[in-house]
Design a protein around this motif. Structure first.
Motif, PDB file in Angstrom:
ATOM      1  N   SER A  21       0.975  -1.601  -0.050  1.00 58.12           N
ATOM      2  CA  SER A  21       0.183   0.038  -0.154  1.00 58.12           C
ATOM      3  C   SER A  21       0.904   1.357  -0.042  1.00 58.12           C
ATOM      4  O   SER A  21       0.658   1.900  -0.930  1.00 58.12           O
ATOM      5  CB  SER A  21      -1.099  -0.139   1.191  1.00 58.12           C
ATOM      6  N   LEU A  22       1.840   1.094   0.846  1.00 58.52           N
ATOM      7  CA  LEU A  22       2.727   2.267   0.603  1.00 58.52           C
ATOM      8  C   LEU A  22       3.601   2.745  -0.635  1.00 58.52           C
ATOM      9  O   LEU A  22       3.652   3.580  -0.931  1.00 58.52           O
ATOM     10  CB  LEU A  22       3.537   2.482   1.953  1.00 58.52           C
ATOM     11  N   ILE A  23       4.034   1.470  -0.309  1.00 62.97           N
ATOM     12  CA  ILE A  23       4.723   1.435  -2.558  1.00 62.97           C
ATOM     13  C   ILE A  23       4.191   1.927  -3.479  1.00 62.97           C
ATOM     14  O   ILE A  23       4.203   2.924  -3.828  1.00 62.97           O
ATOM     15  CB  ILE A  23       5.758   0.664  -2.643  1.00 62.97           C
ATOM     16  N   VAL A 113       7.952  12.163   0.453  1.00 62.51           N
ATOM     17  CA  VAL A 113       6.502  11.397  -0.271  1.00 62.51           C
ATOM     18  C   VAL A 113       5.983  10.686   0.949  1.00 62.51           C
ATOM     19  O   VAL A 113       5.307  10.009   1.487  1.00 62.51           O
ATOM     20  CB  VAL A 113       6.592  10.783  -1.495  1.00 62.51           C
ATOM     21  N   PHE A 114       6.960   9.863   1.269  1.00 64.74           N
ATOM     22  CA  PHE A 114       7.223   8.947   2.747  1.00 64.74           C
ATOM     23  C   PHE A 114       6.674   9.601   4.135  1.00 64.74           C
ATOM     24  O   PHE A 114       5.678   8.571   5.041  1.00 64.74           O
ATOM     25  CB  PHE A 114       8.410   7.947   3.054  1.00 64.74           C
ATOM     26  N   GLU A 115       7.521  10.344   4.221  1.00 63.36           N
ATOM     27  CA  GLU A 115       7.033  12.080   5.405  1.00 63.36           C
ATOM     28  C   GLU A 115       5.344  11.348   4.813  1.00 63.36           C
ATOM     29  O   GLU A 115       4.409  11.378   6.339  1.00 63.36           O
ATOM     30  CB  GLU A 115       7.813  12.893   5.708  1.00 63.36           C
ATOM     31  N   GLU A 116       4.985  11.840   4.176  1.00 66.63           N
ATOM     32  CA  GLU A 116       3.673  12.319   4.349  1.00 66.63           C
ATOM     33  C   GLU A 116       2.662  11.079   3.977  1.00 66.63           C
ATOM     34  O   GLU A 116       1.652  11.312   5.126  1.00 66.63           O
ATOM     35  CB  GLU A 116       2.806  12.899   3.114  1.00 66.63           C
ATOM     36  N   LEU A 117       3.231   9.785   3.529  1.00 63.37           N
ATOM     37  CA  LEU A 117       2.501   8.721   4.076  1.00 63.37           C
ATOM     38  C   LEU A 117       2.610   8.221   5.553  1.00 63.37           C
ATOM     39  O   LEU A 117       1.162   7.585   5.980  1.00 63.37           O
ATOM     40  CB  LEU A 117       2.534   7.703   3.079  1.00 63.37           C
ATOM     41  N   ARG A 118       3.997   8.344   5.634  1.00 66.10           N
ATOM     42  CA  ARG A 118       3.531   7.698   7.821  1.00 66.10           C
ATOM     43  C   ARG A 118       1.923   8.756   8.114  1.00 66.10           C
ATOM     44  O   ARG A 118       2.150   8.623   9.152  1.00 66.10           O
ATOM     45  CB  ARG A 118       5.194   8.656   8.249  1.00 66.10           C
ATOM     46  N   GLY A 119       2.340  10.050   7.744  1.00 65.61           N
ATOM     47  CA  GLY A 119       1.982  11.207   8.743  1.00 65.61           C
ATOM     48  C   GLY A 119      -0.419  11.038   8.392  1.00 65.61           C
ATOM     49  O   GLY A 119      -0.659  10.812   9.280  1.00 65.61           O
ATOM     50  N   GLY A 126      -3.443   7.091  15.635  1.00 63.31           N
ATOM     51  CA  GLY A 126      -2.671   7.801  16.216  1.00 63.31           C
ATOM     52  C   GLY A 126      -2.325   7.739  16.306  1.00 63.31           C
ATOM     53  O   GLY A 126      -1.037   6.415  15.885  1.00 63.31           O
ATOM     54  N   GLN A 127      -0.515   9.123  16.007  1.00 63.10           N
ATOM     55  CA  GLN A 127       0.341   9.131  16.919  1.00 63.10           C
ATOM     56  C   GLN A 127       0.680   7.963  17.662  1.00 63.10           C
ATOM     57  O   GLN A 127       2.059   6.739  17.288  1.00 63.10           O
ATOM     58  CB  GLN A 127       1.249  10.106  16.478  1.00 63.10           C
ATOM     59  N   GLU A 128       0.496   7.105  18.392  1.00 63.11           N
ATOM     60  CA  GLU A 128       0.436   6.756  19.735  1.00 63.11           C
ATOM     61  C   GLU A 128       1.007   5.398  19.371  1.00 63.11           C
ATOM     62  O   GLU A 128       2.156   4.570  19.216  1.00 63.11           O
ATOM     63  CB  GLU A 128       0.477   6.170  21.345  1.00 63.11           C
ATOM     64  N   LEU A 133       3.954   0.627  16.909  1.00 65.52           N
ATOM     65  CA  LEU A 133       4.247  -0.288  15.566  1.00 65.52           C
ATOM     66  C   LEU A 133       5.605  -0.684  14.904  1.00 65.52           C
ATOM     67  O   LEU A 133       5.992  -1.278  15.230  1.00 65.52           O
ATOM     68  CB  LEU A 133       2.932  -0.186  14.860  1.00 65.52           C
ATOM     69  N   GLU A 134       5.458   0.477  14.814  1.00 62.91           N
ATOM     70  CA  GLU A 134       7.018   0.852  14.629  1.00 62.91           C
ATOM     71  C   GLU A 134       8.326   0.151  15.453  1.00 62.91           C
ATOM     72  O   GLU A 134       9.194  -1.020  15.377  1.00 62.91           O
ATOM     73  CB  GLU A 134       7.340   2.440  13.715  1.00 62.91           C
TER      74      GLU A 134
END
Length: 156
Positions: A21-23, A113-119, A126-128, A133-134
């Protein structure tokens, strides 16, 4: 759905689906910004080339593919304007593969783009939860998580 028992095979499928999905989203954005011909293997290869350039043999080692397979990838990147072969300043008999300004631009854009997708994931989860997960994935996979040889591992 969180209360149901999951099967063992679901974990790798979910992880792969998240990766895919990310790629896929990354490549849609790249295409919208002037890089429609880039494929996932190109991204792995350009990361492996790095800032200083690399020989085709070293590129093959970094990607986990043969020198010939690395050479074919370089040929394609060169034809698309993302990489070039130049003489090695340390040994004129050798050729280095270097990224062109177009290749460097694609990598910089990919990072943004990866930064945007992570956002977007942070907005959904939720950020937490995303950080948890990471952290959990990092604990399980260890330092091998950042290898560039996925292209070779997936095969031709």
């Amino acid at each position: 759905m969180a209360d149901r028992e999951r099967w063992g095979f679901e974990l790798p499928l979910l992880l792969f689906a998240g990766f895919r999905s990310l790629i896929d989203q990354l490549h849609a954005e790249l295409a919208d910004h002037g890089h429609p011909e880039l494929r996932p293997v190109h991204g792995f290869a350009m990361q492996a080339v790095g800032r200083d350039g690399v020989t085709a043999s070293e590129l093959g080692r970094r990607l986990g593919v043969s020198k010939q397979a690395a050479g074919k990838t370089v040929d394609r990147l060169a034809a698309l304007g993302y990489a070039e072969r130049v003489s090695d300043p340390a040994d004129a008999r050798r050729k280095l593969v270097r990224l062109t300004p177009r290749g460097q631009d694609a990598l910089v854009l990919s990072g943004a783009v990866f930064e945007e997708l992570r956002g977007r994931w942070a907005d959904r989860l939720g950020q937490e939860r995303l950080t948890e997960l990471e952290d959990a994935l990092e604990t399980v996979v260890g330092p091998a998580a950042f290898g560039l040889d996925a292209a070779g591992w997936f095969g031709d």
